[in-house]
Design a protein around this motif. Structure first.
Motif: not given
Length: 268
Positions: A65, A67, A73, A75-76, A94, A131, A246
């Motif tokens: 993942h 961000h 981080p 955010q995900v 990150d 994202w 987002t």
């Protein structure tokens, strides 16, 4: 003569204003101030949701993942639950320590390295889920290291298009977007945006990997023509109607997660 002086002065002032606005727009993309959005936008619950690799070890499907630019981080975290339900392991990259964050060349290195390491540790399927700018980084990593799928949430498909959308929504002159793009991508000028070197990846990089794009028509940073190109090249697109950039998950979590599940199933 006075009229000429006035015209020259006016042009100089307008040009200086465009540069200042362009620099501000470029800075907001490349090096935004860290944001702490309302918890209703993040929707994560406990300290157990803090980014990392989970569960311990690598599952058959491993998801990396990435961000975007401003939040970081956390955010995900909205995107972890659906992969947990599918038995996948997850890892959050990150990039907040990098000068250009997820748009930094080193961000692509980190994502590609995470994908390569997961494969080396036994993952049969590696998926990159990014994202915004993190999706652009994922596409660049996939162009370098083969992966099995990309999920782009509010994907930054083209930096110039994103800047045009941001400038238009702010009701600034269209020329500001041109100036911002030049500042963001030109050595030396990038320092006007507060970063030591310019952006090098400006467009989606990968055409071969199965791709899912989760997109809101209310998102000014993702241009419909760019989305149409990705769709024509085989990307699945799940569209939302009202979400800001987002925040597609927040508009309809069930539909968002269903789209990811269907995509995962299609990967086999």
């Amino acid at each position: 003569m006075q009229l000429l002086r006035t015209a020259v002065t006016g042009t100089a002032i307008a040009s200086a204003g465009s540069v200042a606005l362009g620099a501000a727009a470029a800075r907001r993309l490349l090096r935004p101030a860290p944001a702490t959005p309302p918890e209703s936008e993040l929707v994560y619950a406990t300290e157990q949701d803090v980014p990392g690799t989970e569960p311990d070890g690598i599952a058959r499907t491993h998801v990396v993942h990435v961000h975007g630019q401003s939040i970081g981080p956390q955010q995900v975290l909205r995107g972890l639950r659906v992969w947990r339900s599918l038995g996948a392991s997850s890892q959050v990259v990150d990039t907040t320590d990098l000068p250009l964050r997820s748009l930094d060349p080193a961000a692509v290195d980190r994502v590609a390295a995470a994908a390569h390491a997961a494969r080396a540790r036994g993952a049969e399927r590696v998926v990159l889920q990014g994202w915004s700018a993190g999706a652009l980084a994922a596409s660049a990593a996939a162009a370098r290291t083969p992966v099995d799928g990309i999920v782009g949430v509010a994907p930054l498909l083209d930096v110039r298009s994103a800047l045009r959308g941001a400038v238009t929504s702010a009701r600034f002159p269209a020329a500001v977007a041109i100036v911002a793009a030049r500042i963001a991508t030109t050595p030396g000028l990038s320092r006007l945006a507060g970063v030591p070197y310019p952006l090098t990846v400006t467009r989606w990089q990968d055409d071969r990997t199965p791709t899912l794009l989760l997109h809101s028509t209310a998102d000014a940073l993702v241009a419909e023509p760019d989305l149409a190109v990705r769709r024509a090249r085989g990307a699945r697109v799940v569209t939302f109607d009202h979400a800001r950039h987002t925040l597609e998950w927040n508009e309809d979590p069930e539909r968002w997660e269903s789209g990811v599940r269907d995509f995962a199933a299609a990967l086999g």
